[in-house]
Design an enzyme around this catalytic site. Structure first.
Site, PDB file in Angstrom:
ATOM      1  N   CYS A  31      -3.030   0.957   1.201  1.00 18.69           N
ATOM      2  CA  CYS A  31      -4.201   1.801   0.941  1.00 18.69           C
ATOM      3  C   CYS A  31      -5.353   1.467   1.899  1.00 18.69           C
ATOM      4  O   CYS A  31      -6.152   2.339   2.224  1.00 18.69           O
ATOM      5  CB  CYS A  31      -4.643   1.711  -0.513  1.00 18.69           C
ATOM      6  SG  CYS A  31      -4.873   0.049  -1.126  1.00 18.69           S
ATOM      7  N   HIS A  83      -8.236  -2.123  -4.350  1.00 17.24           N
ATOM      8  CA  HIS A  83      -7.680  -0.837  -3.958  1.00 17.24           C
ATOM      9  C   HIS A  83      -8.686  -0.125  -3.051  1.00 17.24           C
ATOM     10  O   HIS A  83      -9.897  -0.232  -3.260  1.00 17.24           O
ATOM     11  CB  HIS A  83      -7.394   0.002  -5.215  1.00 17.24           C
ATOM     12  CG  HIS A  83      -6.788   1.340  -4.906  1.00 17.24           C
ATOM     13  ND1 HIS A  83      -5.628   1.477  -4.176  1.00 17.24           N
ATOM     14  CD2 HIS A  83      -7.185   2.605  -5.220  1.00 17.24           C
ATOM     15  CE1 HIS A  83      -5.341   2.771  -4.066  1.00 17.24           C
ATOM     16  NE2 HIS A  83      -6.271   3.481  -4.679  1.00 17.24           N
TER      17      HIS A  83
END
Ligand SMILES: [Zn+2]
Length: 371
Positions: A43, A318
């Site tokens: 990510c 994230h």
């Protein structure tokens, strides 16, 4: 939330005054609205690639194949990184897929930098800085005409950096910093220059909420240093070290130093969760530029067009990207394979990690693509 062909769109709260809402839904998928699959903690990479994909001038350069005329094959990465980035951007903008995997690009960057090979989470700022360096050297084939015989120190430092070969990446993203050290006793000044592809700003300590201008002020305010070898006094002196921007790039990337080594806790890396207010429009850089640059006719006021966000802690985090599409003229959230509408007031959040500003007009790219 509305799902179209598996792509989730957040319905605007008020029906828009623009044509975007009605024009987007029949498309099923949108130009530049293709998600990127997570290939195991990738990510950080996806977030940066979506920010770059929403840089219209870079996207246009890739989709129109202009980059092919300027590839260098004699550098470390042999032109492979720009080829993979361009191939990916073309896929992201052909409007055919709800999401794709960036396996080829990941393989290439992993070949040249081991840390990007594995499945461990990496720092999106580190990835961006290295990627910019590779993209620049992959396209570093533009000859620079020598106009004048005598050049200033800033121009000389720029020439030393480029070796008289420039690139579109350099023209778009690279600026130059002037660092001045001034002796407090005799006021003798000594200046050095360094090129940058992003600014790395500290967040103010002991503040849960702060302004981007505070971070800028801290960075550019100057600091007292000790034991500087003054060439005039010919002895060690205290001095003031001050930074000013000697060349502002058309795209200004600002990194917020959220991760730092906590010396009170075995030096482990921890994250500062400060909520940072930053302007979406009219970021004024005038106060931070060196005198020579302030006279130059280039714009000094920037508009935000992309943000790389980091959620969570150093250990488990994230990344997402918030990007303003130049095609649809509105903000979207890119969360790996899921692309959704984002309301403008939600662009500023405590997750903001890297900010992409530009003074270039928001030209809609890729009219040249056969879509
Ligand atoms: Zn001195």
């Amino acid at each position: 939330m509305v799902s179209v062909a598996g792509v989730k769109f957040q319905r605007p709260t008020a029906l828009p005054t623009c044509r975007i809402y009605s024009s987007l839904f029949p498309l099923r998928r949108g130009k530049g609205l293709t998600g990127l699959k997570n290939l195991g903690n990738t990510c950080y990479m996806n977030s940066i690639l979506q920010c770059l994909s929403n840089t219209p001038q870079l996207t246009e350069y890739c989709i129109s194949d202009q980059y092919k005329n300027y590839i260098s094959r004699s550098n470390k990465t042999n032109g492979q990184v720009i080829e993979e980035v361009a191939a990916l951007i073309k896929v992201l903008w052909n409007g055919q897929y709800k999401c794709v995997a960036s396996r080829d690009l990941r393989y290439v960057v992993g070949q040249y930098q081991r840390i990007f090979r594995g499945v461990d989470q990496q720092d999106s700022h580190e990835f961006l800085t290295i990627l910019m360096d590779w993209l620049h050297s992959d396209l570093q084939t533009l000859d620079v005409p020598r106009i004048r015989e005598t050049i200033g120190a800033a121009e000389k430092a720029w020439l030393d950096f480029t070796k008289a070969k420039e690139s579109m990446i350099l023209h778009l993203f690279y600026g130059q910093m002037k660092s001045t050290v001034k002796c407090v006793a005799c006021h003798k000044e000594s200046a050095t220059y360094e090129c940058f592809s992003n600014l790395s700003l500290e967040l103010p300590p002991n503040a849960n909420e702060c302004q981007l201008s505070q971070c800028m002020d801290m960075y550019f305010s100057g600091e007292r240093i000790h034991g500087w070898n003054c060439p005039n006094c010919k002895t060690k002196r205290d001095a003031i070290k001050k930074l000013d921007i000697s060349k502002l790039p058309p795209v200004l990337v600002v990194h917020l130093k959220r991760f730092y080594a906590d010396t009170s806790n075995t030096g482990a890396y921890v994250k500062k969760q400060n909520y940072l207010n930053f302007p979406l429009q009219n970021l004024a850089m005038n106060p931070y530029i060196a005198r020579a640059e302030s006279r130059a006719g280039t714009p000094k006021t920037y508009q935000l067009y992309a943000v790389s966000n980091h959620y969570g802690s150093m250990e488990g985090g994230h990344y997402t990207a918030f990007c303003k599409s130049a095609h649809y003229r509105r903000w979207f959230k890119f969360d790996d394979q899921v692309v959704s509408y984002l309301e403008t007031p939600n662009v500023v959040s405590s997750a903001a990690y890297i900010l992409f500003y530009t003074w270039l007009p928001p030209a809609a790219p890729v009219n040249s693509v056969g879509l």
